[in-house]
Design a protein around this motif. Sequence first.
Motif, mmCIF file in Angstrom:
data_model
loop_
_atom_site.group_PDB
_atom_site.id
_atom_site.type_symbol
_atom_site.label_atom_id
_atom_site.label_comp_id
_atom_site.label_asym_id
_atom_site.label_seq_id
_atom_site.Cartn_x
_atom_site.Cartn_y
_atom_site.Cartn_z
ATOM 1 N N ASP A 166 -14.049 -30.798 23.770
ATOM 2 C CA ASP A 166 -14.279 -31.857 22.546
ATOM 3 C C ASP A 166 -15.462 -31.389 22.305
ATOM 4 N N ASP A 181 -12.555 -38.355 28.323
ATOM 5 C CA ASP A 181 -12.556 -38.086 26.786
ATOM 6 C C ASP A 181 -14.210 -38.285 26.748
ATOM 7 N N LYS A 213 -10.101 -33.467 25.475
ATOM 8 C CA LYS A 213 -9.127 -34.107 24.740
ATOM 9 C C LYS A 213 -7.663 -32.954 24.678
#
Length: 713
Positions: A546, A501, A558
Amino acid sequence: MTSPLFKLSALYIATAAIFSVNAFAFEDEKEIEKIQVLGNKHSNYLAVESETATKLGISIKETPQTVRVVTRALMDDFSLDDVNQVLETTPGVSVEKIETDRTYYKARGFDILNFQVDGLGLPQDQGALQGTLDTAIYQRIEVAMGANGIMTGAGNPSATVNFIRKRPTTDFRADVSFTTGSWSNKRLEGDVSGSITDNISARTVVVKQKRDSYLDRYAVDRDVFYGIAEFSLTDSTTLTTSLTYQSNDADSPLWGALALFDSKGNPTNYDVSTSTAADWAYWNNTSEQAFVELEQLIGSNWSVVARYAHTQNEQDSNLFYVYGTPDAETGEGLKGWASDYQLRDRINLFDIYARGSFELFGQEHQVAFGASEADMFYRDRSLYDNTSGNGYPKVPNLNGWKGNAPIPVLKDITPGSEGSDVNSEQSSQYISARFSLTEDLKFLTGLRHTKWETEGLSYGNNKGRKESDTTSHFGLVYSLNDKVNLYTSHTETFAPQSENDLTGRQLAPIEGDTQELGIKAELFDAKLMLNVALFQAEQSNIAVADVANSTPNNTVHKAAPGIESKGYEIELSGDLGYGFSANLGYTNTDIDVSDTINAGNVEAQLVKNYTPKQVFKLAVKHDVATVKGLSFGMNMRWQDDISRIQNQQPLIVTKQGAYAVVNFMASYDINEQVNITFNANNVFDKKYLNSLYWAQGYYGAPRNFAVTLNWSL
């Protein structure tokens, strides 16, 4: 040139040494009786026991989950000689033939990642079958629908495929068959089984097959050897060892497939035989498996089983990929891409468990618990021709092309970046139990804790990840009477992922679960089984790009809510009476993809379109009462229309309309030892695309025929 059969590791040589005392086997003789025989040896389309969903030794009727079984009799009747043919016959399973020698399988909208051999799970994180897996060594093939985290650990909420191998018999048996058919198909198969001494029984299966194809230039040479031996060391101790070797050498295989639309966005319409393979291309796959099992009975209710498996696969290939969009008028505009691909992967797996029963509060209960350790690695390498000018040649109109691509010079010009070297370890501990709450109400529950660790690089990408997760299952089975059970269940699974992430932290595993509600009924004196199920399967926490926080040099991810499928399934299998045996199933699946997935995961959003909503499959055989030894049957599958969005601006959609493929068979017992079987496949010569799983595709086989002469002793 030395045959790969003799290039065995020390483990295989040691196993072969055991064979030198006339040994070949796997599980004890009592297991053979777990399939109920209906009439003669060709009439058994009903199985009543399964080891795929639990290790508790309970029947399919008592399992709170849908379990499908394709029996040996059905495979023999319709000459289902490879796993693709078997799973095409299995209700609820979609076979995605994307290339001639690479296939994916789906169930309930998700890829099938879980595979077992005799109930022993073989960990993996991708579900593609490379080459062709022959079915001659299997007694039956089971498919447990839904999540199955108890038996296999990581996976998808799709299904688990369990290959149940043939086992030795105490009486001597010998079967030999010879098949000849369309496109120069020649197949010789032998199966010999029996007792060597009072304490040793053995079985050996061998296959040799060579065939051409309806596809231009494609040909396959296949070898299979399977040996299994069972030693009764004492009245309560059994040692089993086995060795399996399968090779599939393919000339001019597909790598990729046909372009499905032209420069005007119209669908292409090639001949069914059209291939993009070069005349020099090949793809050789070799698989070797060694198994050792020790079973110790403890009293009359308990046993301990320890098993070790070593599996090794190797690939050697020179391939030719064709890409681009053909001109609508000339058919030109395509380019080729040549590659040398080598792969070696290996799995060492050790599993030990105990199972048994006990009494409490006046009821009998079952429990199984154990642990497994798996060590895996794969190493591959891709070489290309970026120097001679032959690595990316222009390809003329495929109509009439003979595969005469220039021969490339394939070499590694950037060492270390054109391959993979990845090692993984998986450790699991599990427990499963069935409690009899009352005489009619059973509660099944279980937990499995799995730790998965991977390290290494794949084509410059770090595959390192560390995950651990606990999955569970719960189920209730209520017996309305001796014939009818109602059930409900909740099962879970997970899938590790290596994406990071925004903070650089690895995303948590993908979570999958299945809820199922159904009814199972034994009809006509337990000769026929009916299973009706409602299901809902969901996968969440899927990595998507993302976009807002990514840069051209660094894509971060994500977690997204994911994919949900729901629907219902109906299956009927066994003896219909009046000489009819059947296995039929209908599946209706509705797939919903979250808005986040639609925005960030192109492949996930396509699942809904290329997965057929409705599928109907039927295999039926009739023994003619007025002519002893004569039978005939039909094996067909029908699926709803599917599509794939190829381009958004302008919108280009590839469509495959609903279609049915119908196969016929006729069989006649000349005498007690000799039988002849005739098979006609795709009798109405339907033209259809095998799959829209990828942006390219190729056509299924046209009408074809085969005749098999069987001799049994």
